[in-house]
Write an enzyme that holds these catalytic residues in place. Structure first.
Site, PDB file in Angstrom:
ATOM      1  N   GLU A 104       0.883  -1.158   0.000  1.00 28.62           N
ATOM      2  CA  GLU A 104       0.000   0.000   0.000  1.00 28.62           C
ATOM      3  C   GLU A 104       0.926   1.215   0.000  1.00 28.62           C
ATOM      4  O   GLU A 104       1.753   1.336   0.901  1.00 28.62           O
ATOM      5  CB  GLU A 104      -0.741   0.006   1.335  1.00 28.62           C
ATOM      6  CG  GLU A 104      -2.222  -0.063   1.265  1.00 28.62           C
ATOM      7  CD  GLU A 104      -2.775  -0.152   2.676  1.00 28.62           C
ATOM      8  OE1 GLU A 104      -2.590  -1.196   3.328  1.00 28.62           O
ATOM      9  OE2 GLU A 104      -3.357   0.852   3.119  1.00 28.62           O
ATOM     10  N   ARG A 128       3.934 -12.649  10.307  1.00 28.58           N
ATOM     11  CA  ARG A 128       4.642 -11.377  10.105  1.00 28.58           C
ATOM     12  C   ARG A 128       6.015 -11.444  10.735  1.00 28.58           C
ATOM     13  O   ARG A 128       6.205 -12.129  11.734  1.00 28.58           O
ATOM     14  CB  ARG A 128       3.899 -10.244  10.834  1.00 28.58           C
ATOM     15  CG  ARG A 128       2.636  -9.807  10.232  1.00 28.58           C
ATOM     16  CD  ARG A 128       2.016  -8.762  11.128  1.00 28.58           C
ATOM     17  NE  ARG A 128       2.543  -7.433  10.867  1.00 28.58           N
ATOM     18  CZ  ARG A 128       2.154  -6.678   9.858  1.00 28.58           C
ATOM     19  NH1 ARG A 128       1.251  -7.107   9.024  1.00 28.58           N
ATOM     20  NH2 ARG A 128       2.665  -5.487   9.678  1.00 28.58           N
ATOM     21  N   LYS A 184       3.436   0.601   9.824  1.00 26.50           N
ATOM     22  CA  LYS A 184       3.650   1.866   9.119  1.00 26.50           C
ATOM     23  C   LYS A 184       3.014   3.031   9.864  1.00 26.50           C
ATOM     24  O   LYS A 184       3.521   4.140   9.830  1.00 26.50           O
ATOM     25  CB  LYS A 184       3.103   1.767   7.692  1.00 26.50           C
ATOM     26  CG  LYS A 184       4.126   1.204   6.729  1.00 26.50           C
ATOM     27  CD  LYS A 184       3.613   1.232   5.307  1.00 26.50           C
ATOM     28  CE  LYS A 184       2.613   0.116   5.109  1.00 26.50           C
ATOM     29  NZ  LYS A 184       2.165  -0.018   3.719  1.00 26.50           N
TER      30      LYS A 184
HETATM   31  P1  ATP Z   1       1.699  -2.091   8.050  1.00 28.01           P
HETATM   32  O1  ATP Z   1       0.968  -2.746   9.142  1.00 28.01           O
HETATM   33  O2  ATP Z   1       3.127  -1.799   8.357  1.00 28.01           O
HETATM   34  O3  ATP Z   1       0.979  -0.919   7.445  1.00 28.01           O
HETATM   35  P2  ATP Z   1       0.768  -3.550   5.831  1.00 28.01           P
HETATM   36  O4  ATP Z   1       0.560  -5.014   5.855  1.00 28.01           O
HETATM   37  O5  ATP Z   1      -0.433  -2.732   5.842  1.00 28.01           O
HETATM   38  O6  ATP Z   1       1.804  -3.197   6.938  1.00 28.01           O
HETATM   39  P3  ATP Z   1       1.382  -3.341   3.081  1.00 28.01           P
HETATM   40  O7  ATP Z   1       2.018  -2.238   2.357  1.00 28.01           O
HETATM   41  O8  ATP Z   1      -0.027  -3.626   2.823  1.00 28.01           O
HETATM   42  O9  ATP Z   1       1.636  -3.090   4.602  1.00 28.01           O
HETATM   43  O10 ATP Z   1       2.249  -4.654   2.892  1.00 28.01           O
HETATM   44  C1  ATP Z   1       2.612  -5.191   1.651  1.00 28.01           C
HETATM   45  C2  ATP Z   1       2.900  -6.655   1.823  1.00 28.01           C
HETATM   46  O11 ATP Z   1       3.911  -6.838   2.782  1.00 28.01           O
HETATM   47  C3  ATP Z   1       1.672  -7.397   2.308  1.00 28.01           C
HETATM   48  O12 ATP Z   1       1.541  -8.595   1.589  1.00 28.01           O
HETATM   49  C4  ATP Z   1       1.966  -7.650   3.747  1.00 28.01           C
HETATM   50  O13 ATP Z   1       1.346  -8.832   4.184  1.00 28.01           O
HETATM   51  C5  ATP Z   1       3.490  -7.752   3.768  1.00 28.01           C
HETATM   52  N1  ATP Z   1       3.999  -7.348   5.072  1.00 28.01           N
HETATM   53  C6  ATP Z   1       3.772  -6.194   5.717  1.00 28.01           C
HETATM   54  N2  ATP Z   1       4.356  -6.186   6.932  1.00 28.01           N
HETATM   55  C7  ATP Z   1       4.984  -7.383   7.043  1.00 28.01           C
HETATM   56  C8  ATP Z   1       5.778  -8.007   8.063  1.00 28.01           C
HETATM   57  N3  ATP Z   1       6.035  -7.374   9.203  1.00 28.01           N
HETATM   58  N4  ATP Z   1       6.247  -9.237   7.838  1.00 28.01           N
HETATM   59  C9  ATP Z   1       6.019  -9.865   6.672  1.00 28.01           C
HETATM   60  N5  ATP Z   1       5.283  -9.356   5.676  1.00 28.01           N
HETATM   61  C10 ATP Z   1       4.774  -8.132   5.849  1.00 28.01           C
HETATM   62 MG    MG Z   2      -1.862  -3.715   4.106  1.00 33.05          MG
END
Ligand code: ATP
Ligand code: MG
Length: 566
Positions: free
Chosen positions: A37, A266, A276
């Site tokens: 995102e 995660r 984030k």
């Molecule tokens: P955040 O909670 O930091 O906003 P998010 O999951 O919303 O993280 P995205 O930009 O949607 O962030 O993540 C892109 C991809 O990275 C998704 O497939 C997500 O599952 C993966 N991802 C995000 N954070 C992690 C993590 N800590 N460990 C492994 N994969 C992750």
């Molecule tokens: Mg996300």
């Protein structure tokens, strides 16, 4: 790619992919995607996902991994984030070739598919207020209540949905919902929202849309449209999988491909937050100096600190993929880095807390060029010139006037070897008569000791040094963890995080001296300062300006030792 005997066992996702190839489930295709995102910078957790998605694709002939911006929430997204994401994925060593996609690129098709859902009785326009919606959702123990609009006819819903698109209604007046089951034990299946009205400018589509799909609606369909085979995501989406499948089932006739969602745990890292939202709060509050502050767990922060892509990839591989959450030790990440830097970082000398030494046996104008290898084990890395002069700097802590027994460095009347140079003896300690503070040492050197100690000599210590007249000043920034607690994510409740911040996370040493040869070391270059650790020229260093070094990591795992000793 063939796997050698020593390869670690396949993780459960790679096992699934291998089994799907054997069964022919996807006709031999392996297509994954990394779907950030664009609402923040990528962090070390994303690195795990990037390595997994691009890694799985690369391990199979014809395998592909797409970069897809999951840009369904224009309020939080910015072009700056899109750019940083591209930079970071490439930096980490992965290539999406021409396959850069946007969820917003599918908006028209997604909209058309939503009309199909309405036409087939699977979705309806609901006109409850946000407040009413919340109340009617029920709880984990109580079923939700059906919306009075649930029984709207197809024609009415379709008409309203088209007028939502046409911009006839203000935000929050109507949503499109899936007609599933308000009594489902899975809250995600209680007639979830598929579209919401949002009169907002979108970074890709501008003013074209005033209604936007939800993540759950868009993600599965984008996967299907891209022909994704394995849609890999983190465990918090496990409860969304029934909805992912429900939408694909209802639109099966419209779609060529049928992806499957698989969840893994995660990555979380000690002393670090990887949300984030929280990282954004740190940036906005000014606790750190931007997303790429070297204390941040963002890829740009790690890069600025001196982390290498190879070290991060190695770390992700060692952490592995499973469904079990675990808070990974910082020492693991640091060890991966040390292993990489030990092999690749050229050696150099720097004095961080200088004490002046006058070599009285050397003439005032003496300048002698000494040669020092850039790497003790790798001759191919070449050598450099050091200048032996009358005045040099040594580290203040390498001299001790009243030494404890084990002290192996310089003491009054004692000898020590200067790395890559001579053995020197401390003949006099010059002090400030008023304060008693040590101002400088007077030493003499033994010219016979340039390359070896004479046999009759016991010199235990070797210390580093820099010429005082043929060197440059530098600033060194020393870092500790940003948080004092190993689990800052748990400890950080609401927006109150100030008490968790380590007040010593940054220390600036502004009177350091480095070898003259490092005067123009380019930003991003990394050195091992002998006996001190690894240091990286800060990205913000302008050409010709004094060098600023970020301390990347120490030479040994002193942190783990401290913890064991507790
Ligand atoms: P955040 O909670 O930091 O906003 P998010 O999951 O919303 O993280 P995205 O930009 O949607 O962030 O993540 C892109 C991809 O990275 C998704 O497939 C997500 O599952 C993966 N991802 C995000 N954070 C992690 C993590 N800590 N460990 C492994 N994969 C992750
Ligand atoms: Mg996300």
């Amino acid at each position: 790619m063939s796997r050698s005997e020593e390869s670690p066992p396949l993780d459960f996702i790679r096992q699934i992919v291998a089994a799907d190839l054997v069964s022919g489930k996807y006709g031999g295709r392996v297509v994954t995607r990394f779907p950030p995102e664009p609402n923040g910078f990528l962090h070390i957790g994303h690195a795990k996902s990037i390595c997994l998605n691009f890694g799985v694709a690369a391990e199979h002939p014809g395998g592909r991994c797409n970069l897809r911006f999951d840009d369904t929430n224009p309020l939080k997204e910015e072009d700056l984030y899109l750019q940083s994401i591209r930079t970071d994925v490439r930096w980490l060593g992965f290539d999406w070739e021409e396959r850069q996609f946007y969820a917003s690129g599918y908006f028209e098709r997604l909209y058309q598919l939503a009309e199909r859902l309405i036409e087939n009785g699977h979705a309806y326009v609901c006109s409850l207020s946000a407040e009413e919606l919340r109340h009617s959702r029920g709880t984990l123990t109580q079923p939700g209540r059906e919306s009075p609009y649930r029984t709207r006819s197809v024609a009415v819903s379709l008409d309203l949905f088209r007028r939502m698109r046409a911009g006839e209604f203000p935000d929050g007046t109507h949503i499109l919902r899936a007609r599933i089951d308000m009594a489902s034990p899975n809250m995600n299946m209680r007639d979830p929202a598929l579209y919401r009205i949002l009169h907002a400018n979108h970074h890709q589509t501008g003013d074209q849309w005033c209604l936007y799909p939800t993540y759950d609606y868009a993600h599965c369909l984008c996967d299907a449209m891209e022909g994704i085979t394995h849609s890999l995501c983190t465990l918090e989406f496990e409860d969304h999988r029934p909805l992912y499948d429900w939408i694909l089932d209802r639109l099966q006739a419209e779609l060529t491909y049928r992806p499957q969602q698989i969840e893994f745990s995660r990555l979380t890292l000690e002393y670090t937050v990887v949300s984030k939202r929280k990282l954004n709060t740190l940036v906005k509050s000014g606790v750190v100096d931007g997303w790429d502050d070297p204390r941040m767990p963002t890829l740009s922060g790690l890069r600025r600190r001196g982390y290498t892509p190879a070290a991060i990839r190695d770390f992700c591989q060692r952490v592995g993929i499973s469904k079990t959450p675990n808070n990974v030790e910082l020492a693991l990440l640091e060890n991966c880095l040390r292993e990489d830097l030990d092999k690749h970082a050229p050696r150099a000398m720097a004095v961080l807390d200088p004490l002046r030494v006058v070599i009285t046996s050397v003439a005032a104008d003496h300048v002698e060029a000494l040669t020092a290898a850039n790497h003790p084990q790798n001759a191919a890395m070449g050598s450099r010139t050091l200048f032996w002069t009358r005045e040099i700097w040594i580290e203040r802590e390498d001299f001790c006037e009243n030494p404890p027994k084990q002290f192996k460095r310089l003491v009054p009347g004692g000898e020590v070897r200067l790395r890559h140079a001579y053995v020197v003896r401390c003949d006099a300690v010059i002090k400030d008569p008023a304060s008693g503070a040590i101002l400088e040492l007077h030493c003499s050197h033994d010219p016979a000791t340039l390359h070896a100690n004479p046999v009759d000599r016991k010199v235990k210590g070797v210390i580093h040094w820099v010429s005082a007249t043929r060197s440059c000043r530098a600033e060194v920034r020393h870092y500790e963890t940003l948080f004092t607690t190993p689990n800052p994510d748990e400890a950080w409740q609401g927006d109150d995080f100030a008490a968790l911040i380590n007040p010593n996370s940054l220390q600036v040493l502004s009177n350091c001296h480095i070898e003259e040869g490092l005067r123009d070391a380019p930003p991003g270059s990394i050195f091992q300062f002998e006996r001190l650790g690894y240091f990286c020229v800060d990205a913000g260093c302008a050409a010709g300006a004094e060098r600023v070094f970020n301390r990347t990591v120490g030479l040994r795992d002193s942190w783990a030792k401290v913890q064991q000793g507790r």
